[in-house]
Scaffold this motif. Sequence first.
Motif, short mmCIF file in Angstrom:
data_model
loop_
_atom_site.label_atom_id
_atom_site.label_comp_id
_atom_site.label_asym_id
_atom_site.label_seq_id
_atom_site.Cartn_x
_atom_site.Cartn_y
_atom_site.Cartn_z
N GLY A 79 0.88 -1.15 0.12
CA GLY A 79 0.03 -0.11 0.07
C GLY A 79 0.85 1.18 -0.06
O GLY A 79 1.71 1.05 -0.12
N ILE A 80 0.12 2.51 -0.05
CA ILE A 80 0.62 3.69 -0.03
C ILE A 80 0.16 4.39 1.16
O ILE A 80 -1.09 4.32 1.25
CB ILE A 80 0.58 4.58 -1.29
CG1 ILE A 80 1.27 3.52 -2.38
CG2 ILE A 80 1.14 5.97 -1.19
CD1 ILE A 80 0.86 4.04 -4.02
N VAL A 81 1.06 5.17 1.82
CA VAL A 81 0.62 6.20 2.86
C VAL A 81 0.73 7.45 2.40
O VAL A 81 1.74 7.93 1.81
CB VAL A 81 1.40 5.83 4.13
CG1 VAL A 81 0.87 6.77 5.39
CG2 VAL A 81 1.33 4.60 4.65
N CYS A 82 -0.19 8.50 2.70
CA CYS A 82 -0.07 9.72 2.49
C CYS A 82 -0.62 10.55 3.43
O CYS A 82 -1.56 10.07 4.07
CB CYS A 82 -0.98 10.21 1.25
SG CYS A 82 -0.73 9.45 -0.39
N SER A 83 0.33 11.59 3.97
CA SER A 83 -0.09 12.22 5.16
C SER A 83 0.33 13.89 4.97
O SER A 83 1.40 14.21 4.10
CB SER A 83 0.30 11.68 6.36
OG SER A 83 1.80 11.62 6.31
N PHE A 84 -0.16 14.68 5.69
CA PHE A 84 0.05 16.10 5.91
C PHE A 84 -0.47 16.49 7.08
O PHE A 84 -1.09 15.97 7.80
CB PHE A 84 -0.56 16.91 4.54
CG PHE A 84 -1.82 17.13 4.81
CD1 PHE A 84 -2.33 18.41 5.25
CD2 PHE A 84 -2.76 16.42 4.10
CE1 PHE A 84 -3.65 18.69 5.18
CE2 PHE A 84 -4.23 16.64 4.12
CZ PHE A 84 -4.66 17.64 4.87
N ASN A 85 0.14 17.75 7.57
CA ASN A 85 -0.21 18.65 8.76
C ASN A 85 -0.70 20.00 8.10
O ASN A 85 -0.33 20.54 7.22
CB ASN A 85 0.90 18.75 9.76
CG ASN A 85 0.28 19.20 10.95
OD1 ASN A 85 -0.35 19.98 11.13
ND2 ASN A 85 0.91 18.51 12.07
N THR A 86 -1.78 20.39 8.94
CA THR A 86 -2.18 21.82 8.50
C THR A 86 -1.59 22.85 9.08
O THR A 86 -1.81 24.25 8.67
CB THR A 86 -3.83 22.08 8.96
OG1 THR A 86 -3.88 21.77 10.13
CG2 THR A 86 -4.69 20.85 8.07
N SER A 87 -0.66 22.57 9.64
CA SER A 87 0.35 23.58 10.39
C SER A 87 1.72 23.18 10.35
O SER A 87 2.10 22.22 9.82
CB SER A 87 -0.21 24.06 11.67
OG SER A 87 0.14 22.70 12.64
#
Length: 142
Positions: A79-87
Amino acid sequence: QITTAKIADNQIITSKIADNQITTAKIADNQIITSKIADNQITTAKIADNQIITSKIAYIFGSWESRSNATNYYASTDGIVCSFNTSAANIEGRTDSASPPTTVRSREHTSSTNPDITFPVKKGDYWRVDGASHVWWIPIGT
C-alpha cells in the motif's frame, strides 16, 4: 512458436498465442508474472480469447482509508501512505518488519505550513506516521 525475437518486434498477436504456449520462460525478461495482476487469474485461456482487458486490471488500488497519527498499523497488503499537517510540523513515516516500525522512510521537517509525506509499505510490514494531522492508506492488490 513464440520467441523473444517475435516479442521484441511486436509480432505477438492473438492468433499466435491461441495455442497456450506462453510461459514466463518464453518472455525475454521474465518480469510478467500473475502475482503482479490483482486477481492472479491471468491464464493462457484468457489471453487466447481476448479476455485480458483494462477493466480487469483497473482494480489494482483499493479504497482510501483514513488512519490515525502516531498509531502502529500492520499492512495486510502492499500500500501507499499519504499524510500532511495543516500547520508547521515535523512529519516522519516509518515502515519495516518491526512492531513498532523503526526505519524512517519519509520525513519532512519544516517551519512552513502544510508539510506532507508519501511512502510505500510492503505487505507484511508495520507502518506509522508521526506529526501529521491527516493520514490516509490506500491498499494495492489483495
